[in-house]
Design a protein around this motif. Structure first.
Motif, PDB file in Angstrom:
ATOM      1  N   UNK A  83       5.711   2.741 -15.728  1.00 31.14           N
ATOM      2  CA  UNK A  83       6.079   4.125 -15.472  1.00 31.14           C
ATOM      3  C   UNK A  83       6.570   4.656 -16.808  1.00 31.14           C
ATOM      4  N   UNK A  84       5.776   5.539 -17.395  1.00 24.37           N
ATOM      5  CA  UNK A  84       6.104   6.076 -18.716  1.00 24.37           C
ATOM      6  C   UNK A  84       6.176   7.603 -18.630  1.00 24.37           C
ATOM      7  N   UNK A  85       7.398   8.089 -18.459  1.00 21.88           N
ATOM      8  CA  UNK A  85       7.631   9.524 -18.320  1.00 21.88           C
ATOM      9  C   UNK A  85       8.564  10.015 -19.414  1.00 21.88           C
ATOM     10  N   UNK A  86       8.445   9.399 -20.573  1.00 21.64           N
ATOM     11  CA  UNK A  86       9.283   9.795 -21.702  1.00 21.64           C
ATOM     12  C   UNK A  86       8.947  11.218 -22.138  1.00 21.64           C
ATOM     13  N   UNK A  87       9.970  11.925 -22.602  1.00 25.19           N
ATOM     14  CA  UNK A  87       9.825  13.288 -23.122  1.00 25.19           C
ATOM     15  C   UNK A  87       9.052  14.183 -22.135  1.00 25.19           C
ATOM     16  N   UNK A  88       9.459  14.133 -20.865  1.00 27.75           N
ATOM     17  CA  UNK A  88       8.743  14.873 -19.827  1.00 27.75           C
ATOM     18  C   UNK A  88       9.665  15.828 -19.057  1.00 27.75           C
ATOM     19  N   UNK A  89      10.834  16.107 -19.602  1.00 29.29           N
ATOM     20  CA  UNK A  89      11.767  17.083 -19.026  1.00 29.29           C
ATOM     21  C   UNK A  89      12.336  16.642 -17.675  1.00 29.29           C
ATOM     22  N   UNK A  90      12.536  15.332 -17.489  1.00 29.30           N
ATOM     23  CA  UNK A  90      13.167  14.848 -16.277  1.00 29.30           C
ATOM     24  C   UNK A  90      14.652  15.183 -16.335  1.00 29.30           C
ATOM     25  N   UNK A 101       0.823  -1.207   0.000  1.00 27.06           N
ATOM     26  CA  UNK A 101       0.000   0.000   0.000  1.00 27.06           C
ATOM     27  C   UNK A 101       0.859   1.260   0.000  1.00 27.06           C
ATOM     28  N   UNK A 102       1.820   1.345   0.899  1.00 24.33           N
ATOM     29  CA  UNK A 102       2.576   2.586   1.090  1.00 24.33           C
ATOM     30  C   UNK A 102       3.851   2.690   0.275  1.00 24.33           C
ATOM     31  N   UNK A 103       4.491   1.571  -0.084  1.00 22.84           N
ATOM     32  CA  UNK A 103       5.799   1.619  -0.752  1.00 22.84           C
ATOM     33  C   UNK A 103       5.817   2.471  -2.024  1.00 22.84           C
ATOM     34  N   UNK A 104       4.832   2.364  -2.923  1.00 25.79           N
ATOM     35  CA  UNK A 104       4.852   3.231  -4.113  1.00 25.79           C
ATOM     36  C   UNK A 104       4.795   4.719  -3.776  1.00 25.79           C
ATOM     37  N   UNK A 105       4.203   5.051  -2.626  1.00 30.09           N
ATOM     38  CA  UNK A 105       4.089   6.453  -2.226  1.00 30.09           C
ATOM     39  C   UNK A 105       5.389   6.983  -1.613  1.00 30.09           C
ATOM     40  N   UNK A 106       6.363   6.133  -1.478  1.00 28.40           N
ATOM     41  CA  UNK A 106       7.730   6.548  -1.153  1.00 28.40           C
ATOM     42  C   UNK A 106       8.583   6.509  -2.421  1.00 28.40           C
ATOM     43  N   UNK A 107       8.470   5.429  -3.179  1.00 26.78           N
ATOM     44  CA  UNK A 107       9.316   5.238  -4.360  1.00 26.78           C
ATOM     45  C   UNK A 107       9.032   6.283  -5.442  1.00 26.78           C
ATOM     46  N   UNK A 108       7.768   6.510  -5.776  1.00 30.89           N
ATOM     47  CA  UNK A 108       7.453   7.470  -6.842  1.00 30.89           C
ATOM     48  C   UNK A 108       7.898   8.892  -6.485  1.00 30.89           C
ATOM     49  N   UNK A 109       7.677   9.369  -5.256  1.00 26.01           N
ATOM     50  CA  UNK A 109       8.243  10.681  -4.910  1.00 26.01           C
ATOM     51  C   UNK A 109       9.775  10.703  -4.958  1.00 26.01           C
ATOM     52  N   UNK A 110      10.423   9.581  -4.647  1.00 28.66           N
ATOM     53  CA  UNK A 110      11.888   9.530  -4.817  1.00 28.66           C
ATOM     54  C   UNK A 110      12.240   9.805  -6.275  1.00 28.66           C
ATOM     55  N   UNK A 111      11.534   9.151  -7.191  1.00 30.71           N
ATOM     56  CA  UNK A 111      11.767   9.377  -8.617  1.00 30.71           C
ATOM     57  C   UNK A 111      11.510  10.836  -8.974  1.00 30.71           C
ATOM     58  N   UNK A 112      10.434  11.385  -8.473  1.00 32.18           N
ATOM     59  CA  UNK A 112      10.066  12.769  -8.752  1.00 32.18           C
ATOM     60  C   UNK A 112      11.145  13.742  -8.264  1.00 32.18           C
ATOM     61  N   UNK A 113      11.518  13.621  -7.000  1.00 30.55           N
ATOM     62  CA  UNK A 113      12.485  14.566  -6.445  1.00 30.55           C
ATOM     63  C   UNK A 113      13.881  14.377  -7.027  1.00 30.55           C
ATOM     64  N   UNK A 114      14.262  13.142  -7.363  1.00 31.71           N
ATOM     65  CA  UNK A 114      15.586  12.897  -7.945  1.00 31.71           C
ATOM     66  C   UNK A 114      15.686  13.441  -9.364  1.00 31.71           C
ATOM     67  N   UNK A 115      14.547  13.551 -10.040  1.00 33.81           N
ATOM     68  CA  UNK A 115      14.573  13.962 -11.451  1.00 33.81           C
ATOM     69  C   UNK A 115      13.864  15.286 -11.709  1.00 33.81           C
ATOM     70  N   UNK A 116      13.592  16.032 -10.650  1.00 31.05           N
ATOM     71  CA  UNK A 116      12.809  17.244 -10.829  1.00 31.05           C
ATOM     72  C   UNK A 116      13.447  18.452 -10.181  1.00 31.05           C
ATOM     73  N   UNK A 117      13.511  18.487  -8.867  1.00 29.42           N
ATOM     74  CA  UNK A 117      13.953  19.725  -8.257  1.00 29.42           C
ATOM     75  C   UNK A 117      14.772  19.587  -7.002  1.00 29.42           C
ATOM     76  N   UNK A 118      15.199  18.403  -6.676  1.00 30.66           N
ATOM     77  CA  UNK A 118      16.002  18.237  -5.474  1.00 30.66           C
ATOM     78  C   UNK A 118      17.475  18.318  -5.838  1.00 30.66           C
ATOM     79  N   UNK A 119      18.143  19.375  -5.427  1.00 30.01           N
ATOM     80  CA  UNK A 119      19.570  19.460  -5.672  1.00 30.01           C
ATOM     81  C   UNK A 119      20.253  18.270  -5.021  1.00 30.01           C
ATOM     82  N   UNK A 120      21.204  17.747  -5.706  1.00 33.99           N
ATOM     83  CA  UNK A 120      21.976  16.642  -5.162  1.00 33.99           C
ATOM     84  C   UNK A 120      23.385  16.751  -5.721  1.00 33.99           C
ATOM     85  N   UNK A 121      24.260  15.865  -5.308  1.00 35.81           N
ATOM     86  CA  UNK A 121      25.653  15.992  -5.726  1.00 35.81           C
ATOM     87  C   UNK A 121      25.803  15.913  -7.236  1.00 35.81           C
ATOM     88  N   UNK A 122      24.881  15.282  -7.940  1.00 40.75           N
ATOM     89  CA  UNK A 122      24.982  15.167  -9.393  1.00 40.75           C
ATOM     90  C   UNK A 122      24.565  16.460 -10.093  1.00 40.75           C
TER      91      UNK A 122
END
Length: 169
Positions: free
Chosen positions: A138-145, A74-95
């Motif tokens: 999960x299909x986020x092709x051509x979505x500016x990630x 029930x809860x795991x996707x609600x952690x994993x998908x936001x990880x994907x979102x923040x890693x590929x959207x707006x969370x500054x990280x070492x990369x």
């Protein structure tokens, strides 16, 4: 793992606080043993804050009506998908810092329903099995990630048949 994460999300359901903490749940699946939460700005910490403040209250309300306990599926996707979102959207990280990407980072082309108190199957680019609710695609092709690929996506590997991230930044 801190017991209470600083949150960037207002509590949407203060009267429906879940009985289990997100930190307790996520520690069992943390890929780096919890060290990923040492930085409160890491994509994992931001995903944990979303899980605690938005997803768990939402899930607790929907599960309470079905009179059953909250399960990992029930809860795991609600952690994993936001990880994907923040890693590929707006969370500054070492990369992103190493690549010299300026803040704010570019936004996704379509982020409909992402990080809302809604069924993950209604989030843009997510396709679920109609019966089980498992994420199939999960299909986020051509979505500016932009950024990094969140390794946490591997936690959903047993159900995902398609991961399409082509033609992004």
């Amino acid at each position: 793992v801190p017991s209470v994460m600083p949150s960037t999300y207002p509590s949407m359901f203060p009267s429906m606080r879940p009985s289990v903490s997100a930190s307790t749940l996520v520690l069992g699946v943390a890929l780096n043993g919890g060290a990923e939460f040492d930085d409160p700005n890491s994509y994992q910490s931001r995903a944990l804050a979303y899980l605690e403040d938005v997803a768990l209250p939402f899930l607790s309300g929907s599960i309470r009506g079905r009179r059953r306990k909250l399960r990992e599926l029930d809860w795991l996707p609600y952690y994993v998908l936001p990880c994907l979102y923040f890693a590929s959207f707006g969370a500054s990280n070492k990369y992103t810092v190493a690549d010299g990407l300026a803040e704010p980072l570019p936004v996704w082309t379509d982020a409909t329903n992402w990080l809302t108190a809604s069924d993950k199957c209604t989030w843009y680019g997510i396709t679920c099995d109609d019966e089980s609710g498992d994420i199939l695609k999960i299909e986020l092709n051509d979505n500016n990630l932009i950024g990094v690929m969140a390794a946490e996506v591997l936690l959903l590997a047993s159900s995902i048949h398609t991961l399409n991230l082509q033609d992004n930044c």
